[in-house]
Design a protein around this motif. Structure first.
Motif, PDB file in Angstrom:
ATOM      1  N   LEU A  11       0.837  -1.202   0.000  1.00 59.53           N
ATOM      2  CA  LEU A  11       0.000   0.000   0.000  1.00 59.53           C
ATOM      3  C   LEU A  11       0.873   1.253   0.000  1.00 59.53           C
ATOM      4  N   ASP A  12       0.476   2.222  -0.804  1.00 59.27           N
ATOM      5  CA  ASP A  12       1.159   3.523  -0.851  1.00 59.27           C
ATOM      6  C   ASP A  12       0.558   4.402   0.250  1.00 59.27           C
ATOM      7  N   ARG A  13       1.280   4.513   1.372  1.00 60.18           N
ATOM      8  CA  ARG A  13       0.737   5.178   2.564  1.00 60.18           C
ATOM      9  C   ARG A  13       0.331   6.623   2.297  1.00 60.18           C
ATOM     10  N   LYS A  18      -4.852  10.158   1.932  1.00 59.92           N
ATOM     11  CA  LYS A  18      -5.845  11.103   1.397  1.00 59.92           C
ATOM     12  C   LYS A  18      -7.217  10.438   1.273  1.00 59.92           C
ATOM     13  N   ASP A  19      -7.226   9.204   0.780  1.00 58.01           N
ATOM     14  CA  ASP A  19      -8.508   8.497   0.644  1.00 58.01           C
ATOM     15  C   ASP A  19      -9.133   8.226   2.019  1.00 58.01           C
ATOM     16  N   GLY A  21      -8.811  10.003   4.610  1.00 60.38           N
ATOM     17  CA  GLY A  21      -9.352  11.275   5.084  1.00 60.38           C
ATOM     18  C   GLY A  21     -10.753  11.517   4.539  1.00 60.38           C
ATOM     19  N   TYR A  22     -10.949  11.231   3.244  1.00 60.53           N
ATOM     20  CA  TYR A  22     -12.297  11.390   2.677  1.00 60.53           C
ATOM     21  C   TYR A  22     -13.283  10.434   3.359  1.00 60.53           C
ATOM     22  N   LEU A  23     -12.888   9.179   3.504  1.00 62.89           N
ATOM     23  CA  LEU A  23     -13.803   8.188   4.091  1.00 62.89           C
ATOM     24  C   LEU A  23     -14.210   8.583   5.508  1.00 62.89           C
ATOM     25  N   ALA A  24     -13.254   9.157   6.256  1.00 62.07           N
ATOM     26  CA  ALA A  24     -13.571   9.581   7.623  1.00 62.07           C
ATOM     27  C   ALA A  24     -14.575  10.724   7.624  1.00 62.07           C
ATOM     28  N   SER A  25     -14.612  11.501   6.537  1.00 61.16           N
ATOM     29  CA  SER A  25     -15.497  12.671   6.493  1.00 61.16           C
ATOM     30  C   SER A  25     -16.928  12.321   6.085  1.00 61.16           C
ATOM     31  N   PRO A  75      -9.302   8.223  -5.177  1.00 63.02           N
ATOM     32  CA  PRO A  75      -8.619   7.817  -6.419  1.00 63.02           C
ATOM     33  C   PRO A  75      -7.659   6.644  -6.236  1.00 63.02           C
ATOM     34  N   TYR A  76      -7.028   6.554  -5.088  1.00 61.40           N
ATOM     35  CA  TYR A  76      -6.079   5.450  -4.901  1.00 61.40           C
ATOM     36  C   TYR A  76      -6.826   4.115  -4.778  1.00 61.40           C
TER      37      TYR A  76
END
Lengths: 289, 289
Positions: A11-13, A18-19, A21-25, A75-76
């Motif tokens: 996994l590219d940390r 960033k992804d 962060g979106y999911l948490a929001s 996107p990732y």
């Protein structure tokens, strides 16, 4: 076929953060099947039957699943789904998080018409969460980030996160028309590398004395805490070497010792509902008497 | 001053239904203070310190509270807030819902600097939910829709909804600079009509034998179910005639009988945190050891 590791990706940390962060929001909503869990359980559909970001129900869908608006925001993860896996067998892709929560032992797909062998569920943890575990029949697993697991949802399984630390993960469901080989889910054949040794949790022995202590809950059980005790019993097998389904047998026995016929019936019903024969959209109340 | 009925309004069911529909559509988020509850607890701020619809934290605010975007979507509730109550003492107005959930016994405002006598919390249930109750010290109450209650949040109180049926309600907080009379919160003086007889819940006697049964949970308690047992114990006083705060004393005693010093310490900490002296933003984990 039992749960096992299909392969692993690095996994590219930085991109993953960033992804996450979106999911948490994304706000949490009440979940389908929330009789099966307590605590914080958050599912976000990336691909599903309708392409609607609020549609959380797994169902049979002709053709491949449709991306939701959430897929565009991660996107990732979108790239992982689209480059690692074969799109035309994809039926659902969703992120799943558990915090301070347990998903009680159950079998999936029992509500669907088709032979369960058509369904193939993969699961990949995205964050290292040491207190989060899966169980499948007689095994308790700590999944490591990047491992792609086949999750045998048609046999008895459960999940838990004993802590409030996020355990974000990616769950991808495939379905086939007939026979298939598990490697057919991969678009990138280099990822398929089965046979890795999983991190199996060493559990404490489960003794008759411990069983007796559990059954002493007959002194405390009431209709008002029936649901709480079900969740409590569902956690025992993560720490002690006992089958997850035993939770229901204890609940039935505790209800019988407490001599409340309605509780006995409900305990037998929830065992049947979770383990055997629930119908799609068939809801079950643990708190109506 | 103890919790009591301040007055009653006749709710317009038709207008209310539209507002309840909007409130049901607002996604649930993780809540501030969610150590204090399990299950489904949903707070939607209509007026608060910042006017931001996501800001759920009660805090001291100079002047009166600011309407959030949610207030515009519930015209009937907005009208009630603006015509029944005095706006310039209003510090927060929010809807609160509980389902299959308990808020454990605790005192509020202990984290605020000022004398607790400055704060005045009112509470009005909007939907009839027979399995939902409030407790305050030695009393358990079933609030009826339209009753405007003074909720004595500075003394020990708790709340529960034993069922999954919605128990939407409107909670309005006022604060004063010095001494005040409770009728000063009303813009419409005809609504103030104290002294009505509340629906007090008749509870079963709590016996030594029952206490012994509860303490037998020392056979079952583990760090992994410590949190579950706290919630279970917090429910007892809604059915049995015992003080809500006794839940913490039982938890301490159960932890001592189980001979786990870390559990004893955590039980004593949560008692202190909930009942005595928690600090604002001071978070407490029931699951980290």
């Amino acid at each position: 076929m039992r749960s096992h590791i299909l392969g692993k990706i690095e996994l590219d940390r930085t991109r993953l953060a960033k992804d996450l962060g979106y999911l948490a929001s994304v706000p949490t909503v009440e979940e389908e099947y929330d009789e099966f869990s307590n605590g914080f359980w958050k599912n976000i559909p990336l691909w599903n039957a309708t392409g609607e970001g609020e549609d959380r129900l797994y169902r049979d869908v002709p053709g491949s699943a449709i991306a939701t608006e959430h897929a565009a925001r991660v996107p990732y993860l979108r790239e992982i789904v689209q480059t690692v896996f074969v799109g035309d067998r994809l039926k659902m892709a969703r992120t799943r998080n558990l915090k301070n929560a347990v998903v009680i032992p159950h079998r999936d797909f029992v509500e669907l018409d088709q032979d369960v062998d058509r369904y193939f569920r993969t699961f990949m943890v995205l964050e290292d969460s040491p207190q989060a575990f899966h169980s499948n029949e007689d095994t308790v697993i700590h999944m490591r980030p990047g491992e792609i697991w086949f999750l045998d949802a048609a046999t008895v399984h459960a999940a838990i996160n004993f802590s409030e630390h996020s355990r974000q993960s990616l769950c991808i469901d495939f379905a086939f028309d007939g026979g298939f080989d598990e490697k057919e889910i991969f678009a990138d054949p280099t990822v398929y590398d089965p046979g890795a040794t999983p991190e199996i949790v060493t559990r404490k022995p489960f003794t008759q004395e411990h069983r007796d202590r559990i059954l002493s809950l007959s002194k405390v059980i009431e209709r008002q805490n029936f649901r709480d005790l079900l969740f409590l019993l569902s956690k025992v097998h993560f720490t002690y070497d006992v089958h997850p389904g035993d939770a229901y047998d204890w609940l039935v026995e505790i209800a019988k010792k407490a001599d409340d016929e309605k509780m006995v019936v409900k305990a037998e019903q929830i065992r049947e509902f979770a383990m055997e024969a629930r119908a799609l959209h068939d809801r079950f109340s643990l708190t109506s008497w």
